[in-house]
Every structure is written in structure tokens, then in C-alpha cells.
Design an enzyme around this catalytic site. Structure first.
Site, PDB file in Angstrom:
ATOM      1  N   ALA A 299       0.835  -1.210   0.000  1.00 46.10           N
ATOM      2  CA  ALA A 299       0.000   0.000   0.000  1.00 46.10           C
ATOM      3  C   ALA A 299       0.868   1.258   0.000  1.00 46.10           C
ATOM      4  CB  ALA A 299      -0.956  -0.018   1.199  1.00 46.10           C
TER       5      ALA A 299
ATOM      6  N   SER B  49       2.482   4.407  -2.788  1.00 52.10           N
ATOM      7  CA  SER B  49       1.780   5.386  -3.624  1.00 52.10           C
ATOM      8  C   SER B  49       1.038   4.720  -4.798  1.00 52.10           C
ATOM      9  CB  SER B  49       2.759   6.445  -4.116  1.00 52.10           C
ATOM     10  OG  SER B  49       3.881   5.832  -4.693  1.00 52.10           O
TER      11      SER B  49
ATOM     12  N   GLY C 150       0.188   1.509  -5.116  1.00 47.54           N
ATOM     13  CA  GLY C 150      -0.832   0.603  -4.562  1.00 47.54           C
ATOM     14  C   GLY C 150      -2.083   1.383  -4.158  1.00 47.54           C
TER      15      GLY C 150
ATOM     16  N   ASN D 103       8.616  -1.822 -10.235  1.00 51.56           N
ATOM     17  CA  ASN D 103       9.853  -1.428 -10.897  1.00 51.56           C
ATOM     18  C   ASN D 103      10.822  -2.602 -10.885  1.00 51.56           C
ATOM     19  OD1 ASN D 103       9.871   1.180 -11.815  1.00 51.56           O
ATOM     20  ND2 ASN D 103      10.417   2.050  -9.824  1.00 51.56           N
TER      21      ASN D 103
ATOM     22  N   LYS E 235      12.006  -0.192 -19.312  1.00 50.79           N
ATOM     23  CA  LYS E 235      11.980   0.560 -18.057  1.00 50.79           C
ATOM     24  C   LYS E 235      13.245   0.240 -17.251  1.00 50.79           C
ATOM     25  CE  LYS E 235       9.738   3.157 -15.005  1.00 50.79           C
ATOM     26  NZ  LYS E 235       9.168   2.752 -13.755  1.00 50.79           N
TER      27      LYS E 235
ATOM     28  N   ASN F  50      16.046   2.804 -15.880  1.00 50.57           N
ATOM     29  CA  ASN F  50      16.372   2.843 -14.446  1.00 50.57           C
ATOM     30  C   ASN F  50      17.851   2.537 -14.186  1.00 50.57           C
ATOM     31  OD1 ASN F  50      13.104   1.596 -13.634  1.00 50.57           O
ATOM     32  ND2 ASN F  50      13.853   3.665 -13.346  1.00 50.57           N
TER      33      ASN F  50
ATOM     34  N   ASN G 236      17.454  14.235 -11.438  1.00 53.80           N
ATOM     35  CA  ASN G 236      17.674  13.532 -12.712  1.00 53.80           C
ATOM     36  C   ASN G 236      18.311  14.440 -13.763  1.00 53.80           C
ATOM     37  OD1 ASN G 236      16.424  11.468 -11.426  1.00 53.80           O
ATOM     38  ND2 ASN G 236      14.545  11.508 -12.633  1.00 53.80           N
TER      39      ASN G 236
ATOM     40  N   GLU H 194      16.079  -0.508  -4.680  1.00 58.14           N
ATOM     41  CA  GLU H 194      15.737  -1.616  -5.586  1.00 58.14           C
ATOM     42  C   GLU H 194      16.928  -1.994  -6.476  1.00 58.14           C
ATOM     43  OE1 GLU H 194      11.092  -1.650  -6.378  1.00 58.14           O
ATOM     44  OE2 GLU H 194      11.928   0.295  -6.927  1.00 58.14           O
TER      45      GLU H 194
HETATM   46  O1  KPL Z   1      11.529   5.610 -12.801  1.00 54.12           O
HETATM   47  C1  KPL Z   1      12.243   6.467 -12.347  1.00 54.12           C
HETATM   48  C2  KPL Z   1      12.624   6.358 -10.920  1.00 54.12           C
HETATM   49  O2  KPL Z   1      12.957   7.347 -10.297  1.00 54.12           O
HETATM   50  O3  KPL Z   1      12.570   5.215 -10.425  1.00 54.12           O
HETATM   51  C3  KPL Z   1      12.747   7.574 -13.249  1.00 54.12           C
HETATM   52  C4  KPL Z   1      12.296   7.314 -14.663  1.00 54.12           C
HETATM   53  C5  KPL Z   1      14.244   7.630 -13.201  1.00 54.12           C
HETATM   54  C6  KPL Z   1      12.150   8.913 -12.896  1.00 54.12           C
HETATM   55  O4  KPL Z   1      12.612   9.443 -11.705  1.00 54.12           O
END
Ligand code: KPL
Length: 299
Positions: A10, A12, A14, A102, A179, A183, A197, A262
Site C-alpha cells: 500500500a 503510492s 498501490g 519497478n 523501463k 532505471n 535527474n 531496488e
Molecule cells: O523511474 C524512475 C525512478 O525514479 O525510479 C525515473 C524514470 C528515473 C524517474 O525518476
């Protein structure tokens, strides 16, 4: 009456999906981590809040007795095994499971551990943040892509989208890889250099490192037969860094808040795959090591 969705994780995303399922008329149950969080939910009048709109949902701990027939997994990828294992006995054999996370690695693990379940994988570009445990802000409207790596399931088509944008994806594995590639290119560098970023593309030293990471990621993708983007990865990564210039990456936020990152499901996943395929990825190895050290030092 529509079938209930259980949400494991739970945070953001979720909570955003909890609101969205509720908006679509599904009963929703949040499976919360501990008694403390459950008490906070009761104190928050047993609802989720999004843009001043209240969504009344249920919440429970993992040891509740009900069978779970529909499950959305939005935990951090690194928490997946422990979280799923805590409710494994409750998950119906033929349950519908959506893994929306992610990183990579946890999707395969869930598919392998629930061979009779109808497992879908998903990836989102929605941006959301929590102003308190049960109030979510939909900061950037994106797209959630959802598909199954093995079978075409009619239930995915019938799911609906609510107020979010949802697209069926017939190559979700490649989408997750894209993705992952972004990342790998942005997250470790921003976490290590403690920057937004956008700074990555304005600093020639950071940009050189980013280009080296990108070339290695492309070699691994080629070795496993994944087509990333039309142009070079570095161009796409720079574009994302520019579009999200003011963002603090999720990995930097984790480091700043002394949380586990992660990295193992992002750069770690890439390095393990590279090793299995005999591809050399020294720059990614270097940043994997540095982030691990950063995590160890922050306890
Ligand atoms: O997915 C992202 C993250 O921060 O995990 C990016 C694309 C880098 C955007 O902040």
C-alpha cells in the site's frame, strides 16, 4: 457484485490503484504490513483519499483467513518474496495476479511460484506520491501497460481502466526491459551523486558514466534478444532525464530515507544476467557495488 481486489503493497502506486479499483466498483482490501499501519488506517477513517475524493476500502493483515482470488502486487521488488510468502496459503490456485513493480526478477519469481495462477505483469509511467499513509497524489498522469508473458488472458482485457490510462501490451517483457534500461541509466548515478535527474545531462562526467552504463545495458539486451529503443539507449535515457529533470529518482529517495533500494532488481538483475550470458558489464558492476556500500553504510 464485482470480485474483490486485494492490494499487497500500500505505497503510492498501490493506493492509487486502490482508488482506481474502488472507482470502477470493485471492493478493495489493502493487505497491510503490521498492526501499526492497520491502526493508522482505522484512525484515517478507513478510506483512501485522492484529490479530495474519498474511497472507502477495507484493510487487514496478512493473517486474515479469506481466500484471495484477485491480487495486485505493488510492493517494492525487493520486498516481494517476504510479502507474498506471508499470504501464499491464502492465494487461490487459479487466482488472477497483477505484478506492477519497478525492476525485474520478482515477476518471474511470482510466475514460477504460482504456475496455475493467471499472472499478468505490468509497468507504469504514472507518478504518485503519498502525503500521508492513505492520501495519494497523482503527480504525473502516465500509462499503465499490462500483459502476460505467456498466455493471452481475456480477464486482462475485461479489467477496465477507471480514471487511469491502461493499455494492453502484447510484449510486456520488452516493456519491462525498457523501463529497466532507463532505471539502470539514471537511478544509481542520481543516488550516488545525490542529484536530481536533470543534473546527469548537464555534467559531462556524469554523462560519460551514463553513456558507458547504456552501452553495457544494450549489450546485455542484445544477448537476450530484446530490442530496446529505435535509437541508442543513451538518447532515450537523456530524454527521460530531461523530462523528469526536477525529479529525485526513487533510488535517491530510498537512500535519503535510509530505506533499502531496488538496486538488486535493477542493476543487480542486469549484472546477474550479464554474467549468465558472458557479457562484460564493468561500469554497471562498479555502481552495483557502490550502491550496496551506500546501503550498508546507512544501515
Ligand atoms: O523511474 C524512475 C525512478 O525514479 O525510479 C525515473 C524514470 C528515473 C524517474 O525518476
Amino acid at each position: 457484485m464485482k470480485n474483490r481486489w486485494y492490494i499487497l503493497g500500500a505505497g503510492s502506486i498501490g493506493n492509487l490503484w486502490g482508488c482506481n479499483f474502488s472507482y470502477m466498483g470493485y471492493p478493495v482490501t489493502l493487505v497491510l504490513r503490521n498492526q501499526d499501519k492497520l491502526e493508522k488506517f482505522h484512525a484515517a477513517e478507513q478510506r483512501l483519499k485522492l484529490s479530495e475524493q474519498l474511497y472507502f476500502v477495507d484493510a487487514e493483515l496478512s493473517d486474515s483467513p479469506e481466500t484471495i482470488n484477485q491480487l495486485l502486487v505493488t510492493t517494492k521488488s525487493t520486498d516481494t518474496k517476504a510479502a507474498i510468502n506471508s499470504i501464499k496459503h491464502r492465494i487461490a490456485e487459479d487466482a488472477k495476479i497483477i505484478v506492477l513493480q519497478n525492476g525485474m526478477g520478482s515477476q518471474d519469481w511470482i510466475s514460477d511460484n504460482f504456475p496455475s495462477a493467471k499472472v499478468a505483469w505490468a509497468s507504469t509511467t504514472d507518478g504518485a506520491w503519498l502525503s500521508d499513509d492513505f492520501t495519494v497524489n497523482h503527480a504525473g498522469k502516465g500509462i499503465t501497460r499490462i500483459g502476460s508473458p505467456t498466455n493471452i488472458y481475456p480477464w486482462i482485457e475485461q479489467l477496465g481502466c477507471g480514471f487511469l490510462t491502461v493499455e494492453l501490451d502484447d510484449d510486456i517483457h520488452a516493456t519491462l526491459w525498457r523501463k529497466l534500461a532507463i532505471n539502470c541509466s539514471i537511478n544509481p548515478l542520481t543516488a550516488l551523486f545525490n542529484c536530481q535527474n536533470g543534473e546527469l545531462i548537464n555534467n559531462p562526467d556524469y554523462l560519460t558514466e551514463m553513456a558507458s552504463i547504456c552501452r553495457e545495458v544494450e549489450s546485455v539486451a542484445t544477448a537476450v534478444g530484446i530490442e530496446l529503443f529505435d535509437g541508442p539507449l543513451i538518447e532515450n535515457a537523456c530524454q527521460v532525464a530531461e523530462l523528469t529533470a526536477k525529479n529525485y529518482s526513487s533510488m535517491l529517495q530510498d537512500i535519503r530515507q535510509n530505506r533499502q533500494t531496488e538496486i538488486e532488481n535493477i542493476t543487480g538483475y542486469l549484472c546477474r544476467l550479464a554474467e549468465a550470458k558472458g557479457v562484460s558489464v564493468p561500469t554497471n558492476q562498479k555502481y552495483l557495488k557502490k550502491i550496496r556500500e551506500l546501503e550498508d553504510n546507512s544501515g
